[in-house]
Write a protein that holds these residues in place. Structure first.
Motif, PDB file in Angstrom:
ATOM      1  N   ALA A   1      21.931 -29.543   4.344  1.00  0.00           N
ATOM      2  CA  ALA A   1      21.961 -30.056   5.654  1.00  0.00           C
ATOM      3  C   ALA A   1      21.603 -31.390   5.636  1.00  0.00           C
ATOM      4  O   ALA A   1      22.225 -32.296   6.197  1.00  0.00           O
ATOM      5  CB  ALA A   1      21.251 -29.230   6.635  1.00  0.00           C
ATOM      6  N   ILE A   2      20.456 -31.744   4.844  1.00  0.00           N
ATOM      7  CA  ILE A   2      19.884 -33.170   4.682  1.00  0.00           C
ATOM      8  C   ILE A   2      20.994 -33.949   4.106  1.00  0.00           C
ATOM      9  O   ILE A   2      21.402 -35.182   4.389  1.00  0.00           O
ATOM     10  CB  ILE A   2      18.759 -33.084   4.060  1.00  0.00           C
ATOM     11  N   ALA A   3      21.566 -33.390   2.827  1.00  0.00           N
ATOM     12  CA  ALA A   3      22.527 -34.048   2.020  1.00  0.00           C
ATOM     13  C   ALA A   3      23.895 -34.603   2.908  1.00  0.00           C
ATOM     14  O   ALA A   3      24.337 -35.378   2.813  1.00  0.00           O
ATOM     15  CB  ALA A   3      23.072 -33.336   0.723  1.00  0.00           C
ATOM     16  N   CYS A   4      24.095 -33.656   4.100  1.00  0.00           N
ATOM     17  CA  CYS A   4      25.049 -33.808   4.724  1.00  0.00           C
ATOM     18  C   CYS A   4      24.739 -35.007   5.933  1.00  0.00           C
ATOM     19  O   CYS A   4      25.681 -35.020   7.092  1.00  0.00           O
ATOM     20  CB  CYS A   4      25.640 -32.821   5.367  1.00  0.00           C
ATOM     21  N   GLY A   5      23.482 -35.497   6.073  1.00  0.00           N
ATOM     22  CA  GLY A   5      23.339 -36.654   6.873  1.00  0.00           C
ATOM     23  C   GLY A   5      22.777 -35.889   8.235  1.00  0.00           C
ATOM     24  O   GLY A   5      22.666 -36.200   9.264  1.00  0.00           O
TER      25      GLY A   5
ATOM     26  N   GLU B   1      18.778 -34.772  -5.087  1.00  0.00           N
ATOM     27  CA  GLU B   1      18.437 -36.275  -4.905  1.00  0.00           C
ATOM     28  C   GLU B   1      17.051 -36.281  -4.574  1.00  0.00           C
ATOM     29  O   GLU B   1      16.547 -35.548  -3.393  1.00  0.00           O
ATOM     30  CB  GLU B   1      19.288 -36.727  -4.013  1.00  0.00           C
ATOM     31  N   PRO B   2      16.261 -37.288  -5.146  1.00  0.00           N
ATOM     32  CA  PRO B   2      14.819 -37.284  -4.358  1.00  0.00           C
ATOM     33  C   PRO B   2      14.635 -37.528  -2.816  1.00  0.00           C
ATOM     34  O   PRO B   2      13.711 -37.010  -2.346  1.00  0.00           O
ATOM     35  CB  PRO B   2      14.348 -38.572  -5.012  1.00  0.00           C
ATOM     36  N   GLN B   3      15.463 -38.305  -2.351  1.00  0.00           N
ATOM     37  CA  GLN B   3      15.376 -38.476  -1.139  1.00  0.00           C
ATOM     38  C   GLN B   3      15.586 -37.471  -0.157  1.00  0.00           C
ATOM     39  O   GLN B   3      15.164 -37.142   0.960  1.00  0.00           O
ATOM     40  CB  GLN B   3      16.304 -39.954  -0.697  1.00  0.00           C
ATOM     41  N   VAL B   4      16.669 -36.582  -0.576  1.00  0.00           N
ATOM     42  CA  VAL B   4      16.748 -35.299  -0.084  1.00  0.00           C
ATOM     43  C   VAL B   4      15.604 -34.466   0.013  1.00  0.00           C
ATOM     44  O   VAL B   4      15.002 -33.809   1.104  1.00  0.00           O
ATOM     45  CB  VAL B   4      17.882 -34.518  -0.429  1.00  0.00           C
ATOM     46  N   LYS B   5      15.136 -34.244  -1.245  1.00  0.00           N
ATOM     47  CA  LYS B   5      13.672 -33.396  -1.302  1.00  0.00           C
ATOM     48  C   LYS B   5      12.688 -34.039  -0.333  1.00  0.00           C
ATOM     49  O   LYS B   5      11.740 -33.212   0.428  1.00  0.00           O
ATOM     50  CB  LYS B   5      13.172 -33.242  -2.495  1.00  0.00           C
ATOM     51  N   ASN B   6      12.604 -35.451  -0.485  1.00  0.00           N
ATOM     52  CA  ASN B   6      11.416 -36.152   0.257  1.00  0.00           C
ATOM     53  C   ASN B   6      11.784 -35.860   1.675  1.00  0.00           C
ATOM     54  O   ASN B   6      10.535 -35.785   2.389  1.00  0.00           O
ATOM     55  CB  ASN B   6      11.454 -37.395  -0.135  1.00  0.00           C
TER      56      ASN B   6
ATOM     57  N   ASN C   1       9.754 -34.072   6.816  1.00  0.00           N
ATOM     58  CA  ASN C   1      10.126 -33.511   8.066  1.00  0.00           C
ATOM     59  C   ASN C   1       9.219 -32.276   8.323  1.00  0.00           C
ATOM     60  O   ASN C   1       8.600 -32.221   9.582  1.00  0.00           O
ATOM     61  CB  ASN C   1      11.387 -32.773   8.018  1.00  0.00           C
ATOM     62  N   THR C   2       8.664 -31.613   7.451  1.00  0.00           N
ATOM     63  CA  THR C   2       7.830 -30.572   7.574  1.00  0.00           C
ATOM     64  C   THR C   2       6.603 -30.935   7.764  1.00  0.00           C
ATOM     65  O   THR C   2       5.816 -30.624   8.847  1.00  0.00           O
ATOM     66  CB  THR C   2       7.865 -29.503   6.362  1.00  0.00           C
ATOM     67  N   GLU C   3       6.098 -32.166   7.149  1.00  0.00           N
ATOM     68  CA  GLU C   3       4.650 -32.531   7.428  1.00  0.00           C
ATOM     69  C   GLU C   3       4.723 -33.232   8.954  1.00  0.00           C
ATOM     70  O   GLU C   3       3.557 -33.063   9.592  1.00  0.00           O
ATOM     71  CB  GLU C   3       4.505 -33.548   6.510  1.00  0.00           C
ATOM     72  N   GLN C   4       5.618 -33.793   9.220  1.00  0.00           N
ATOM     73  CA  GLN C   4       5.733 -34.488  10.579  1.00  0.00           C
ATOM     74  C   GLN C   4       5.770 -33.334  11.649  1.00  0.00           C
ATOM     75  O   GLN C   4       5.185 -33.554  12.592  1.00  0.00           O
ATOM     76  CB  GLN C   4       6.950 -35.105  10.883  1.00  0.00           C
ATOM     77  N   ALA C   5       6.488 -32.417  11.354  1.00  0.00           N
ATOM     78  CA  ALA C   5       6.542 -31.332  12.383  1.00  0.00           C
ATOM     79  C   ALA C   5       5.088 -30.477  12.654  1.00  0.00           C
ATOM     80  O   ALA C   5       4.782 -30.438  13.704  1.00  0.00           O
ATOM     81  CB  ALA C   5       7.283 -30.190  11.953  1.00  0.00           C
TER      82      ALA C   5
END
Length: 209
Positions: free
Chosen positions: A91-95, A139-144, A149-153
């Motif tokens: 989902a993140i890779a799809c923007g 991709e590192p940016q996807v994992k990060n 997101n989880t930390e902010q949640a």
């Protein structure tokens, strides 16, 4: 007013809420935020509802009943709980496009297919414009992004999925959708005396842990 929708593909309740969230987008912009529910459970010290055998049986029955009552096509994936990591990263890779999120949910919860391996998601990824799902989800940016997101949640006070966050106010669960809509109509609703009283209600007893 900023509105976010925190979700994890592991949650059938998020799938049931999705059509309502999509409809709500006609009146307010909503940012979809994929998070890892397991990490939230670990942080807040809870176990998942499917980890309690009797609750698991009831919950699955209730989900099927709710889907039938609401007219939402639903078929459980081959196993549950499952590891949603690859679905979330896709989902993140799809923007974080709404069409991609809806397609992943349909793959898992409407069509009853696996959502936990690259192999099971590869065909869907191609339909969503991702030719090499392994590379895209690694991709590192996807994992990060998922980690952030989880930390902010957690920082925002999220304790479960799905959660609608309207401003600084949280609405947890599919069955809280109507409550969230009413809040959008009347943002002062929780300023009423009884709401204020229960917000500050003292704890009478605490269980030993």
């Amino acid at each position: 007013m900023h509105v976010s929708w925190y979700f994890d593909f592991i949650s059938p309740f998020a799938y049931l809420q999705l059509p309502k969230v999509l409809a709500l987008r006609e009146r307010v912009a909503i940012a979809p935020v994929p998070i890892l529910f397991a990490a939230v459970l670990d942080k807040v010290g809870q176990i998942g509802p499917a980890e309690i055998p009797a609750k698991r049986t009831f919950m699955y029955r209730h989900i099927q009943w709710t889907a039938r009552r609401e007219g939402t096509p639903l078929s459980f994936p081959p196993k549950h709980p499952f590891n949603p990591l690859q679905s979330l990263r896709l989902a993140i890779a799809c923007g974080n496009r709404w069409d991609a999120i809806a397609a992943i949910y349909r793959h898992i919860w409407r069509d009853g297919k696996d959502g936990d391996t690259l192999e099971s998601l590869a065909g869907l990824a191609e339909q969503l414009g991702i030719d090499d799902i392994a590379t895209a989800t690694a991709e590192p940016q996807v994992k990060n992004a998922l980690r952030t997101n989880t930390e902010q949640a957690l920082a925002d006070g999220v304790f479960g999925v799905p959660t609608l966050r309207i401003g600084d106010t949280m609405f947890w669960g599919n069955d809280a959708t109507a409550m969230a809509v009413e809040y959008l109509d009347d943002p002062a609703m929780f300023e009423a005396a009884e709401y204020r009283r229960v917000d500050e209600l003292p704890v009478g007893v605490e269980r030993k842990r």
